[in-house]
Design a protein around this motif. Structure first.
Motif, short mmCIF file in Angstrom:
data_model
loop_
_atom_site.label_atom_id
_atom_site.label_comp_id
_atom_site.label_asym_id
_atom_site.label_seq_id
_atom_site.Cartn_x
_atom_site.Cartn_y
_atom_site.Cartn_z
N SER A 172 -16.09 45.11 61.21
CA SER A 172 -15.99 44.55 62.57
C SER A 172 -15.17 45.47 63.47
N VAL A 173 -14.09 46.04 62.94
CA VAL A 173 -13.27 46.97 63.73
C VAL A 173 -14.09 48.21 64.11
N LEU A 174 -14.86 48.75 63.18
CA LEU A 174 -15.67 49.93 63.46
C LEU A 174 -16.76 49.64 64.50
N GLU A 175 -17.32 48.45 64.46
CA GLU A 175 -18.34 48.09 65.46
C GLU A 175 -17.72 48.01 66.86
N ASP A 176 -16.51 47.48 66.93
CA ASP A 176 -15.83 47.45 68.24
C ASP A 176 -15.56 48.87 68.74
N ALA A 181 -17.15 53.34 72.36
CA ALA A 181 -17.59 54.73 72.57
C ALA A 181 -18.90 54.77 73.34
N VAL A 182 -19.82 53.81 73.06
CA VAL A 182 -21.11 53.79 73.76
C VAL A 182 -20.94 53.47 75.24
N VAL A 190 -9.53 49.60 72.51
CA VAL A 190 -9.69 48.82 71.29
C VAL A 190 -8.43 49.05 70.46
N GLN A 191 -7.54 48.11 70.51
CA GLN A 191 -6.27 48.28 69.83
C GLN A 191 -6.39 47.84 68.37
N LEU A 199 -9.35 40.54 65.36
CA LEU A 199 -10.78 40.83 65.35
C LEU A 199 -11.45 40.21 66.58
N LYS A 200 -12.74 40.58 66.77
CA LYS A 200 -13.45 40.15 67.96
C LYS A 200 -13.66 38.65 68.00
#
Length: 904
Positions: A172-176, A181-182, A190-191, A199-200
């Motif tokens: 989930s952190v990597l998706e944020d 980045a996109v 994104v802290q 998490l989100k």
């Protein structure tokens, strides 16, 4: 038989001495009859062992099966952690907590795990897109079984709340980070915090064992992450207990490892280290596969050494083939023992790799002693009588040492041994020792009979042709004389034992014995022993329980590489400890809350209780009684999305209209260092007593506790049992078979060797695991095997001085000891070339065993025995009295027969 009582000697001493003599002569008489039986029926005693080997050897090939349960093999059998696991699993399904209840290499069930490592100086969080591509490749990977394609979604562990696959929070952190980045946002928006991050979906997730090599932002109060080096992702598979499910899971793990190797070739900017649940088992058995050729090389080296050390220039008395056949005798006994093991439904494991070396060290000692005993017999006797005399001289001591092997390893195979690998090894060793003893006196004894018959008929020891006469040899070339000479030229008219020309015996008699007993050498030997004892004592003080399952794996295996990287980057917050409160508790009571905080102090807690208290504080809601506490908990707290996952951590019961909390769980994470295992054991030992002393009844569990629980006690008990067995047997025989001082010196020597090996192997960074424990048990027996004949010959010797007695003892047994220890140590050399931690441990321990035994037999004992009891003065007085009596008798005879003087 007549025993004369010394003036002042008690009557009990006479009876003990009589009993010793009777038992000793009884054993010698039995061995003498056994030797006669073997010499009269050599074909029978040669055929029966060969038939047994063929029968059981073929059975071993057909029934060979490796051990598949590594936990059963190396984890303590009677572990409190196993009971805690059953209780925890009955309260809360462990499958539902796998993503939280993390442990390094010991997670139960099937899984695939990967560590992604960035180059030095890079931030792996900036490569979120590449890591997620790897993640998607794993999710899309397909496994075919009976025409159906299975993906991870078909096999994964499902969450209770939404029936989705359990995935690590780092995903989930990597998706944020990827979405940031996109959308051209900076990653600072994104802290990411460490070890707990928001998490989100609003949850507070623990990522301490998923993000490694973390550098935090300086002076950051909320522990924000500046950069990180490594990310660890685990994919847990469901285990229903069915064979089909397990087979599909195994195929998925194989494909997972193949995929990781393929992705490694594609991603040059990341290093991938993969691990699956079967990796430990595979790399554990990999040692045996890699060691096959090295064991054969070791056998060839031992055969060569035994053959050369049994040879002489004398072609009649040289026994090269007996050295060769002696080693082969031990080999076929080991094969027979392996056949019996597999017939009784035994399963092979890599720890059994040490049995050939253990059995060879004991068996070849009997071979060389029997060969030396043959060479000490009189040549003018018939070969059958010489065989019987050799048996009566050697087999008594060999029977005693074999019995000690059987007793010590038998105690190691007892129910008191808490490690199954040690128990199985000791059971096999007992069978090997029994067969070894039987094959030595039967098969090798028959070979000795045929060799003696050839020698009596003057046949060449190698070519089996008649040795020509001395006159014929004198007319032949020098090379022919060297090949066919039977030593008639070397033997002088006053030399009664032609075997003195054996090169080892000649060296000991003419050079070494005089040098080691020299008065100028003794001070240096004493200094050497003090140095040896100092290092041994220093090593014994540094013994610690650092046993790790990695020590049993091949050193270049993927599991070891994975473990090294994991230890380097993920040792700060792991493992996660499950804290289970299994009784109803007044959570709304302030004193209970204070007790919980005190228990959790020093840990990073992942707790519904702590989150609930914060929720009440933020919401400004009071819940000081039972009804309000449970009502707000069920109706408000657990219904919020960010807290719904805590439903799995609480068990409610309803009695009428009243709800109760009968059990709950939370997770504790200790901050550890690189020596994580030792610290986890200390945490475990501190938490368990608190569960008994505090008002809160709880248990703590982590899958790795099954391997760590009471391991220090488990690994020391076999050595203590074996040592107690040796001590008990020596005490029981103290006043019976051999001179008491011989047993006393033997106890001192064995203790010195055992402590020396234990201390030096600690200084050599050898951990106390099951292999080193087995080697320590073997050291007890190996030391007795070599020191006992030397010491007993010394204490029973009747020479005038101690120096002459020790020279006689070395001359009698030194050749066999040197032959055996040399063969043993040379056979260990190929183990150095097996890239495995198991074989390295085996090599180090056995090298120290052989080296310390050789040091004591040839350096320490020959010097110390020259100025410590037993005294030889009474033998000197007896000889003087006999000489004086003989002279008086001769004088009387001369006085009565004056004609004899006149004749002279």
């Amino acid at each position: 038989m007549c025993f004369l009582r010394r003036p002042g000697a008690p009557a009990s001493w006479i009876w003990w001495r009589m009993l010793r003599q009777v038992l000793r002569r009884g054993l010698q008489s039995f061995c003498h009859r056994l030797g006669l039986c073997v010499s009269r029926h050599p074909v029978f005693f040669l055929t029966v062992p060969a038939v047994l080997t063929i029968t059981f050897g073929l059975s071993a090939l057909n029934r060979f099966e490796p051990e598949g349960d590594l936990e059963r093999l190396v984890a303590p059998s009677h572990s409190l952690a196993k009971i805690e696991r059953s209780l925890a699993s009955s309260l809360f399904p462990l499958d539902q907590s796998k993503s939280q209840l993390y442990s390094d290499l010991h997670t139960p069930g099937r899984y695939g795990r990967v560590i992604l490592l960035s180059p030095p100086g890079d931030n792996i969080l900036l490569q979120a897109e590449g890591i997620l591509q790897t993640h998607r490749a794993v999710l899309e990977m397909k496994v075919n079984h009976k025409g159906y394609n299975y993906t991870f979604s078909h096999l994964c562990v499902l969450r209770n709340q939404d029936k989705k696959c359990v995935l690590d929070d780092i995903i989930s952190v990597l998706e944020d980070l990827r979405q940031a980045a996109v959308s051209n946002k900076t990653t600072a928006r994104v802290q990411v915090r460490y070890p707990n991050t928001k998490l989100k979906d609003g949850r507070n997730g623990f990522i301490g064992h998923q993000l490694g090599g973390v550098v935090e932002v300086p002076n950051s109060k909320d522990q924000r992450v500046k950069s990180a080096r490594a990310i660890q992702i685990t994919y847990y598979l469901q285990t229903y207990g069915s064979a089909t499910q397990d087979l599909i899971g195994e195929k998925w793990e194989n494909e997972f490892c193949k995929l990781m190797r393929k992705l490694q070739e594609e991603h040059q900017d990341l290093q991938l280290y993969s691990l699956a649940s079967f990796s430990l088992w595979r790399d554990f058995h990999k040692t045996s596969i890699m060691a096959r050729s090295k064991v054969l090389v070791s056998l060839v080296l031992i055969l060569t050494t035994a053959t050369l050390s049994s040879s002489m220039k004398d072609c009649l008395r040289s026994k090269p083939f007996l050295g060769l056949l002696g080693v082969l005798t031990v080999c076929i006994s080991i094969i027979t023992a392996a056949g019996i093991f597999f017939i009784t439904d035994g399963k092979y494991n890599s720890t059994l790799l040490g049995i050939p070396f253990f059995a060879m060290g004991h068996g070849t000692k009997g071979v060389f002693e029997l060969l030396s005993g043959w060479r000490r017999t009189k040549e003018n006797l018939p070969f059958k009588d010489r065989i019987a005399d050799a048996y009566s001289d050697v087999m008594v001591t060999y029977t005693m040492t074999s019995s000690l092997y059987f007793i010590t390893f038998g105690m190691g195979a007892s129910p008191f041994t808490n490690i199954e690998a040690v128990k199985v090894f000791c059971q096999n060793m007992c069978v090997s020792i029994l067969l070894n003893y039987f094959y030595i006196f039967s098969f090798f004894g028959s070979c000795l009979v045929f060799a003696g018959q050839l020698e009596q008929n003057r046949y060449h020891s190698i070519f089996c042709c008649k040795i020509p006469s001395a006159e014929y040899l004198d007319r032949k070339p020098v090379w022919f004389q060297a090949v066919m000479s039977d030593g008639h030229q070397q033997t002088s008219h006053h030399e009664t034992n032609p075997y003195q020309h054996h090169f080892i015996q000649h060296f000991l008699r003419e050079h070494y014995n005089e040098w080691i007993t020299n008065i100028y050498v003794k001070p240096f030997v004493v200094i050497l022993y003090l140095i040896y004892a100092s290092f041994s004592f220093m090593g014994c003080l540094q013994i610690s329980d650092r046993a790790n399952i990695i020590n049993l794996l091949a050193s270049d295996s993927p599991s070891v590489s994975f473990a090294m990287v994991q230890q380097k980057y993920f040792s700060n917050y792991s493992p996660v400890i499950g804290f289970y409160v299994y009784e109803p508790l007044e959570y709304w009571n302030s004193s209970v809350q204070e007790d919980l905080r005190r228990l959790c102090s020093g840990f990073t807690a992942v707790s519904w209780v702590e989150q609930y208290y914060q929720f009440l504080k933020v919401s400004n809601v009071s819940a000081n009684n039972k009804s309000d506490f449970i009502s707000v908990l069920q109706s408000s707290f657990l219904k919020k999305p960010e807290f719904q996952h805590f439903r799995n951590d609480i068990i409610f019961s309803k009695a009428g209209d009243e709800n109760n909390i009968i059990a709950s769980r939370l997770y504790l994470v200790a901050r550890t260092s690189r020596d994580k295992q030792k610290e986890v054991i200390e945490v475990l030992e501190k938490l368990r007593p608190l569960s008994l002393s505090k008002s809160i009844r709880f248990i703590v569990f982590n899958p790795s506790f099954v391997f760590m629980d009471h391991y220090s006690l488990s690994v020391t008990v076999p050595v203590l049992i074996a040592g107690f067995g040796v001590l008990l047997v020596l005490i029981l025989t103290f006043f019976l078979v051999i001179h008491p001082l011989g047993n006393f010196w033997l106890i001192l020597s064995v203790t010195s060797i055992e402590l020396g090996v234990l201390g030096l192997m600690t200084l050599w960074n050898v951990d106390m695991d099951c292999i080193s424990i087995l080697c320590l048990i073997y050291t007890l027996n190996f030391a007795i095997d070599h020191c006992a004949p030397l010491l007993y010959t010394f204490v029973l010797a009747t020479e005038h001085t101690r120096t002459q007695c020790i020279k006689s003892s070395l001359q009698e047994h030194g050749t066999a000891i040197l032959q055996n220890v040399t063969s043993f140590l040379i056979g260990l050399v190929p183990l150095l070339f097996v890239p495995s931690n198991l074989t390295f441990t085996l090599f180090k321990c056995l090298l120290l065993t052989g080296g310390c035994t050789l040091l004591h037999c040839f350096v320490i004992l020959p010097v110390f025995l020259t100025f410590f009891p037993p005294s030889k003065k009474h033998h000197k007085k007896k000889k003087r009295a006999k000489r004086k009596e003989r002279e008086e008798i001769e004088c009387i005879e001369i006085q009565e027969n004056p004609d004899h003087v006149t004749t002279v």
